[in-house]
Scaffold this motif. Sequence first.
Motif, PDB file in Angstrom:
ATOM      1  N   ILE A  53       1.321  -1.542  -0.253  1.00  0.00           N
ATOM      2  CA  ILE A  53       0.016   0.194  -0.211  1.00  0.00           C
ATOM      3  C   ILE A  53       0.837   1.358   0.095  1.00  0.00           C
ATOM      4  CG2 ILE A  53      -1.656   1.291   1.578  1.00  0.00           C
ATOM      5  CD1 ILE A  53      -2.906  -1.595   2.360  1.00  0.00           C
ATOM      6  N   GLY A  54       1.894   1.219   0.839  1.00  0.00           N
ATOM      7  CA  GLY A  54       2.595   2.246   0.766  1.00  0.00           C
ATOM      8  C   GLY A  54       3.844   2.313  -0.798  1.00  0.00           C
ATOM      9  N   GLY A  55       3.494   1.612  -1.023  1.00  0.00           N
ATOM     10  CA  GLY A  55       4.669   1.621  -2.656  1.00  0.00           C
ATOM     11  C   GLY A  55       3.332   1.918  -3.560  1.00  0.00           C
ATOM     12  N   VAL A  56       1.792   1.560  -2.995  1.00  0.00           N
ATOM     13  CA  VAL A  56       0.924   2.689  -4.186  1.00  0.00           C
ATOM     14  C   VAL A  56       0.851   3.739  -4.044  1.00  0.00           C
ATOM     15  CG1 VAL A  56      -1.762   2.691  -4.494  1.00  0.00           C
ATOM     16  CG2 VAL A  56      -0.119   0.487  -4.160  1.00  0.00           C
ATOM     17  N   LEU A  57       1.406   4.418  -2.789  1.00  0.00           N
ATOM     18  CA  LEU A  57       1.251   6.107  -2.340  1.00  0.00           C
ATOM     19  C   LEU A  57       2.342   6.940  -2.487  1.00  0.00           C
ATOM     20  CD1 LEU A  57       0.160   8.396  -0.868  1.00  0.00           C
ATOM     21  CD2 LEU A  57       1.394   7.785   1.626  1.00  0.00           C
ATOM     22  N   PHE A  58       3.585   6.031  -2.954  1.00  0.00           N
ATOM     23  CA  PHE A  58       4.863   6.792  -3.427  1.00  0.00           C
ATOM     24  C   PHE A  58       4.583   6.571  -5.030  1.00  0.00           C
ATOM     25  CE2 PHE A  58       8.542   6.860  -5.509  1.00  0.00           C
ATOM     26  CZ  PHE A  58       9.415   6.839  -4.353  1.00  0.00           C
ATOM     27  N   TYR A  59       4.212   5.880  -5.850  1.00  0.00           N
ATOM     28  CA  TYR A  59       4.032   5.628  -7.013  1.00  0.00           C
ATOM     29  C   TYR A  59       2.570   7.191  -7.607  1.00  0.00           C
ATOM     30  CZ  TYR A  59       2.475   5.078 -12.012  1.00  0.00           C
ATOM     31  OH  TYR A  59       2.119   4.866 -13.737  1.00  0.00           O
ATOM     32  N   ALA A  60       1.453   7.434  -6.549  1.00  0.00           N
ATOM     33  CA  ALA A  60       0.570   7.886  -6.497  1.00  0.00           C
ATOM     34  C   ALA A  60       1.242   9.549  -7.068  1.00  0.00           C
ATOM     35  CB  ALA A  60      -0.914   8.031  -5.665  1.00  0.00           C
ATOM     36  N   LEU A  61       2.038   9.818  -5.724  1.00  0.00           N
ATOM     37  CA  LEU A  61       2.822  11.073  -4.933  1.00  0.00           C
ATOM     38  C   LEU A  61       3.429  11.114  -6.414  1.00  0.00           C
ATOM     39  CD1 LEU A  61       3.745  10.803  -1.594  1.00  0.00           C
ATOM     40  CD2 LEU A  61       2.057  11.729  -2.839  1.00  0.00           C
ATOM     41  N   ASN A  62       4.065  10.757  -7.575  1.00  0.00           N
ATOM     42  CA  ASN A  62       4.837  10.910  -8.710  1.00  0.00           C
ATOM     43  C   ASN A  62       4.395  11.862  -9.376  1.00  0.00           C
ATOM     44  OD1 ASN A  62       6.992   9.400  -8.584  1.00  0.00           O
ATOM     45  ND2 ASN A  62       6.370   7.874  -9.834  1.00  0.00           N
ATOM     46  N   PHE A  63       2.468  12.205  -8.685  1.00  0.00           N
ATOM     47  CA  PHE A  63       1.788  12.714 -10.301  1.00  0.00           C
ATOM     48  C   PHE A  63       1.885  14.195  -9.362  1.00  0.00           C
ATOM     49  CE2 PHE A  63       0.486   8.344 -11.089  1.00  0.00           C
ATOM     50  CZ  PHE A  63       0.568   8.395 -12.351  1.00  0.00           C
ATOM     51  N   ALA A  64       2.599  14.134  -8.279  1.00  0.00           N
ATOM     52  CA  ALA A  64       2.516  15.501  -7.174  1.00  0.00           C
ATOM     53  C   ALA A  64       3.515  16.523  -8.293  1.00  0.00           C
ATOM     54  CB  ALA A  64       1.739  16.033  -5.889  1.00  0.00           C
TER      55      ALA A  64
END
Length: 222
Positions: free
Chosen positions: A174-185
């Motif tokens: 789940i943390g990895g999913v969050l890290f990837y999502a933060l790429n777009f920020a």
Amino acid sequence: MIFFPCVAKGAYFLYLKLLMLLLILDILGTFAFAISGAEKAVHYRLDWLGLIVLATVTGIGGGILRDVMLGSTPPAALTNPIYIPICIAGAFFYLAMCKKFRKIRILILVADALGLGFFTAVGAAKASAMAAGPYSIILFAAITAAGGGLIRDLLVSEIPQVLKSDFYATAALIGGVLFYALNFANLGSTPQILITTAFTFTLRLFVMRKKIELPKTRKKVP
């Protein structure tokens, strides 16, 4: 000291503080993971060599697996001289304190959760830096965080704990999913690492407190 002519003095010192924070998190995580390996060695009454081996593979095994699979060799854990001594220190710290361990176990669990969060973020960051896809970023987050524990359990002929109990590898995924999502920020790697670390750390503490686990498979009854 490296000079950055385009970086303001205040920003430079802030950058140094962030690097120091990341180093502290890395040391704490490695130390806490090494203690969990030492705990397993004491449980199976291994000798001092076995103690050091289990502590070391638990502390740095996930990072080595990640680097080898990404082709980043030799692995960082083997080129930086700080990591193996930290693992050995964690092993003998547990050996010296195991009789009193119940009194400090909560502190170790918190440090372990912090290490889980940090290694999740670092694993995702390293995969992202090597232009890995989203699935690889999430996978390497979990490998870095839980790979050492998996090797530890296999060495003592156990089914890896991350596959049968505890919300551990799942928190890393789940943390990895969050890290990837933060790429777009477009926050930059350091804020991404800190946010992912804090989120995974908090998630791990929450599920430990609530004793949350994934549903178990059931043996089919004829």
